[in-house]
Design an enzyme around this catalytic site. Structure first.
Site, PDB file in Angstrom:
ATOM      1  N   TRP A 183      45.005 -40.172  27.002  1.00 47.57           N
ATOM      2  CA  TRP A 183      44.266 -39.310  27.920  1.00 47.57           C
ATOM      3  C   TRP A 183      43.667 -40.193  29.004  1.00 47.57           C
ATOM      4  O   TRP A 183      43.149 -41.279  28.723  1.00 47.57           O
ATOM      5  CB  TRP A 183      43.134 -38.556  27.214  1.00 47.57           C
ATOM      6  CG  TRP A 183      42.270 -37.829  28.207  1.00 47.57           C
ATOM      7  CD1 TRP A 183      42.522 -36.628  28.788  1.00 47.57           C
ATOM      8  CD2 TRP A 183      41.032 -38.299  28.779  1.00 47.57           C
ATOM      9  NE1 TRP A 183      41.525 -36.313  29.681  1.00 47.57           N
ATOM     10  CE2 TRP A 183      40.602 -37.313  29.688  1.00 47.57           C
ATOM     11  CE3 TRP A 183      40.253 -39.455  28.599  1.00 47.57           C
ATOM     12  CZ2 TRP A 183      39.418 -37.446  30.420  1.00 47.57           C
ATOM     13  CZ3 TRP A 183      39.085 -39.582  29.329  1.00 47.57           C
ATOM     14  CH2 TRP A 183      38.667 -38.583  30.229  1.00 47.57           C
ATOM     15  N   GLU A 224      47.837 -36.000  26.612  1.00 45.24           N
ATOM     16  CA  GLU A 224      46.798 -34.969  26.634  1.00 45.24           C
ATOM     17  C   GLU A 224      46.428 -34.600  28.070  1.00 45.24           C
ATOM     18  O   GLU A 224      46.090 -35.458  28.883  1.00 45.24           O
ATOM     19  CB  GLU A 224      45.558 -35.487  25.898  1.00 45.24           C
ATOM     20  CG  GLU A 224      44.382 -34.535  25.906  1.00 45.24           C
ATOM     21  CD  GLU A 224      43.161 -35.131  25.228  1.00 45.24           C
ATOM     22  OE1 GLU A 224      42.107 -34.474  25.224  1.00 45.24           O
ATOM     23  OE2 GLU A 224      43.249 -36.266  24.697  1.00 45.24           O
ATOM     24  N   LYS A 226      44.328 -32.218  31.127  1.00 45.32           N
ATOM     25  CA  LYS A 226      42.972 -31.747  31.409  1.00 45.32           C
ATOM     26  C   LYS A 226      42.966 -30.984  32.723  1.00 45.32           C
ATOM     27  O   LYS A 226      43.772 -31.264  33.625  1.00 45.32           O
ATOM     28  CB  LYS A 226      41.992 -32.920  31.479  1.00 45.32           C
ATOM     29  CG  LYS A 226      40.525 -32.480  31.505  1.00 45.32           C
ATOM     30  CD  LYS A 226      39.570 -33.618  31.210  1.00 45.32           C
ATOM     31  CE  LYS A 226      38.156 -33.107  31.076  1.00 45.32           C
ATOM     32  NZ  LYS A 226      37.198 -34.157  30.722  1.00 45.32           N
ATOM     33  N   ASP A 257      43.649 -29.891  24.095  1.00 39.94           N
ATOM     34  CA  ASP A 257      42.220 -29.995  23.835  1.00 39.94           C
ATOM     35  C   ASP A 257      41.581 -28.661  24.204  1.00 39.94           C
ATOM     36  O   ASP A 257      41.791 -28.148  25.300  1.00 39.94           O
ATOM     37  CB  ASP A 257      41.611 -31.134  24.658  1.00 39.94           C
ATOM     38  CG  ASP A 257      40.145 -31.385  24.325  1.00 39.94           C
ATOM     39  OD1 ASP A 257      39.336 -30.473  24.500  1.00 39.94           O
ATOM     40  OD2 ASP A 257      39.814 -32.509  23.915  1.00 39.94           O
ATOM     41  N   HIS A 260      39.874 -28.325  27.693  1.00 40.80           N
ATOM     42  CA  HIS A 260      40.530 -28.863  28.887  1.00 40.80           C
ATOM     43  C   HIS A 260      41.235 -27.827  29.742  1.00 40.80           C
ATOM     44  O   HIS A 260      42.133 -28.155  30.517  1.00 40.80           O
ATOM     45  CB  HIS A 260      41.524 -29.956  28.487  1.00 40.80           C
ATOM     46  CG  HIS A 260      40.861 -31.231  28.083  1.00 40.80           C
ATOM     47  ND1 HIS A 260      41.538 -32.410  27.895  1.00 40.80           N
ATOM     48  CD2 HIS A 260      39.552 -31.520  27.840  1.00 40.80           C
ATOM     49  CE1 HIS A 260      40.692 -33.364  27.555  1.00 40.80           C
ATOM     50  NE2 HIS A 260      39.490 -32.845  27.516  1.00 40.80           N
ATOM     51  N   HIS A 284      43.035 -31.312  19.831  1.00 39.75           N
ATOM     52  CA  HIS A 284      41.677 -31.840  19.791  1.00 39.75           C
ATOM     53  C   HIS A 284      40.772 -30.620  19.851  1.00 39.75           C
ATOM     54  O   HIS A 284      40.657 -29.982  20.899  1.00 39.75           O
ATOM     55  CB  HIS A 284      41.393 -32.776  20.966  1.00 39.75           C
ATOM     56  CG  HIS A 284      41.778 -34.186  20.702  1.00 39.75           C
ATOM     57  ND1 HIS A 284      41.559 -35.200  21.612  1.00 39.75           N
ATOM     58  CD2 HIS A 284      42.355 -34.780  19.632  1.00 39.75           C
ATOM     59  CE1 HIS A 284      42.006 -36.335  21.108  1.00 39.75           C
ATOM     60  NE2 HIS A 284      42.487 -36.112  19.915  1.00 39.75           N
ATOM     61  N   ASP A 292      33.985 -28.342  29.766  1.00 37.51           N
ATOM     62  CA  ASP A 292      34.429 -29.227  28.687  1.00 37.51           C
ATOM     63  C   ASP A 292      33.268 -30.085  28.204  1.00 37.51           C
ATOM     64  O   ASP A 292      33.187 -31.277  28.462  1.00 37.51           O
ATOM     65  CB  ASP A 292      35.579 -30.106  29.196  1.00 37.51           C
ATOM     66  CG  ASP A 292      36.067 -31.077  28.134  1.00 37.51           C
ATOM     67  OD1 ASP A 292      36.000 -30.726  26.947  1.00 37.51           O
ATOM     68  OD2 ASP A 292      36.505 -32.175  28.500  1.00 37.51           O
ATOM     69  N   ASP A 294      32.244 -30.457  24.935  1.00 30.30           N
ATOM     70  CA  ASP A 294      32.441 -31.067  23.624  1.00 30.30           C
ATOM     71  C   ASP A 294      31.302 -30.803  22.642  1.00 30.30           C
ATOM     72  O   ASP A 294      30.786 -31.713  22.006  1.00 30.30           O
ATOM     73  CB  ASP A 294      32.663 -32.580  23.768  1.00 30.30           C
ATOM     74  CG  ASP A 294      33.978 -32.884  24.464  1.00 30.30           C
ATOM     75  OD1 ASP A 294      35.028 -32.476  23.946  1.00 30.30           O
ATOM     76  OD2 ASP A 294      33.957 -33.528  25.530  1.00 30.30           O
ATOM     77  N   ASP A 324      37.237 -33.369  18.429  1.00 31.36           N
ATOM     78  CA  ASP A 324      36.732 -34.163  19.554  1.00 31.36           C
ATOM     79  C   ASP A 324      35.469 -33.526  20.098  1.00 31.36           C
ATOM     80  O   ASP A 324      35.517 -32.673  20.976  1.00 31.36           O
ATOM     81  CB  ASP A 324      37.796 -34.274  20.649  1.00 31.36           C
ATOM     82  CG  ASP A 324      37.355 -35.192  21.786  1.00 31.36           C
ATOM     83  OD1 ASP A 324      36.302 -35.817  21.663  1.00 31.36           O
ATOM     84  OD2 ASP A 324      38.083 -35.271  22.799  1.00 31.36           O
TER      85      ASP A 324
END
Length: 416
Positions: A183, A224, A226, A257, A260, A284, A292, A294, A324
């Site tokens: 990533w 990955e 985004k 993810d 993302h 993820h 994003d 997390d 993640d």
């Protein structure tokens, strides 16, 4: 009382042909890749440290952050003891142990992760890996593998090549393939005047990184995507479309993810589409709040839908599930436990649905019964089965795990 509740719950599910004992057997074989960076706020152990960058931000200052590799592994052991099943640990390159020596990221070698491998062997864990393309002076302008400066770009190419070798080492040592995921934060804060050229450079960089074939018995490559991040609000080089095309063309694993994509876009809806074209997918799982961000994974509708898409499409062996998130406003071990238990809980929930019958209803056009059953199963005695599964796996039932975390906080974390 708990056993009686479980026995009644089993009967409720068995009426629909769901064998709870078989579900337990299937679920305990699923390994979640638990991210190490929750335990130290994505700090890593490099001798020459840079400020956290690349659109990554950790908020909060809860006491007890891991300061050394030994403390981080100790904290992971505590978290793992409270989570049902045997799992994996996901590392970033910045968690190398160089014994006080300054080692540039493009010079990292497997030996700097020997302690992690020995620890994983001791505890029967697999390891996954990620090159760290952020928090570094050569990523200060937010560009790495797409950088117009060839010297900087080659530095990051060498770093990713070294990371694949480290992943291969993990796989050989531990007898389970390492997922090495790339990533990058590359993008622009404001509207770019050229979107194509940076993507051409990224494609060329990836081609160089993957030029050497590595046996997937030991290392599996993933990329990955985004949508945007802090400092790359207007344009990200490695977009969904870019990496989807690259992964398909070059037979790499595509990693989704949950944070993302657009705020109203879900990855649960993408899994079935991608399973048609990929042998394997990677996830993820985090929880975006408006962006994003997390957050710690909770047992929400999207998590259940992700699990349902994996289970009802018989893709448990094709979808590699990783986590993640990072939250420094709460106890970090509790964050690991809450998030990972919820991921496992969602998979159990999906396994306890009459998935085949619901498919038949849809195929026959019986949408009334389909909707009715989906809604009724939301209040089936799932909790009694989850309690029994935790007991079956030898971990604390319900919130009793929290007492162990509180004790560990007083005896260990607050003394740091």
């Amino acid at each position: 009382m708990r056993k009686e509740n479980f026995d009644r719950a089993k009967q409720d599910y068995e009426k629909w042909g769901i064998n709870v004992d078989e579900v337990f057997h299937q679920l305990k074989s699923v390994s979640i890749s638990i991210h190490c960076w929750q335990g130290d706020d994505v700090s890593g152990f490099e001798v020459k440290k840079a400020e956290l960058s690349g659109g990554i931000d950790v908020t909060g200052n809860y006491p007890g952050k891991a300061r050394t590799p030994e403390e981080l592994r100790q904290d992971l052991e505590k978290a793992l003891s409270l989570i049902p099943g045997k799992h994996r640990v996901n590392l970033h390159a910045m968690y190398a142990e160089t014994k006080g020596k300054v080692v540039e990221r493009d010079e990292l070698e497997p030996e700097y992760f020997g302690n992690w491998v020995n620890w994983a062997k001791e505890h029967g864990l697999g390891l996954d890996f990620n090159p760290t393309l952020f928090s570094h002076e050569k990523a200060a302008d937010g560009l790495t593998l797409s950088h117009p400066n060839e010297e900087i770009r080659q530095f990051w190419i060498r770093h990713c090549i070294a990371s694949r070798k480290i992943g291969e080492y993990f796989g050989k040592q531990l007898g389970t393939p390492c997922l090495t995921n790339i990533w990058i934060p590359d993008g622009y804060k404001d509207i770019p005047s050229d979107r194509l050229t940076p993507r051409q450079r990224l494609k060329d960089s990836l081609d160089q990184i993957f030029a050497e074939e590595i046996d997937e018995t030991y290392n599996i490559d993933a990329v990955e995507s985004k949508l945007f991040g802090i400092g790359s609000e207007s344009y990200v080089v490695g977009s969904h479309e870019f990496y989807l095309g690259y992964a398909l063309t070059n037979k790499k694993v595509y990693l989704l993810d949950t944070g993302h994509f657009h705020p109203t876009e879900t990855i649960s809806n993408k899994i079935s589409a991608l399973l048609l074209y990929f042998d394997k997918l990677a996830l993820h799982v985090s929880r975006p709040v408006r962006w994003d961000s997390d957050h710690v994974v909770i047992f929400d509708e999207e998590l259940r839908e992700i699990a349902l898409e994996i289970v009802r499409n018989q893709a448990l062996e094709r979808v590699m599930i990783g986590l993640d998130f990072f939250d420094a406003s709460i106890n970090r071990i509790a964050a690991w436990v809450i998030g990972t238990r919820n991921m496992i809980k969602a998979l159990l929930y999906a396994m306890l649905m009459p998935n085949d019958y619901l498919k038949q209803l849809q195929e026959s056009g019986n949408f009334t019964e389909r909707l009715a059953l989906i809604e009724e199963f939301k209040t089936y005695p799932f909790g009694a089965v989850w309690d029994a599964y935790c007991d079956y796996m030898g971990v604390p039932v319900r919130e009793t795990w929290l007492e162990e975390v509180k004790k560990y906080e007083q005896e260990v974390l607050r003394k740091r």
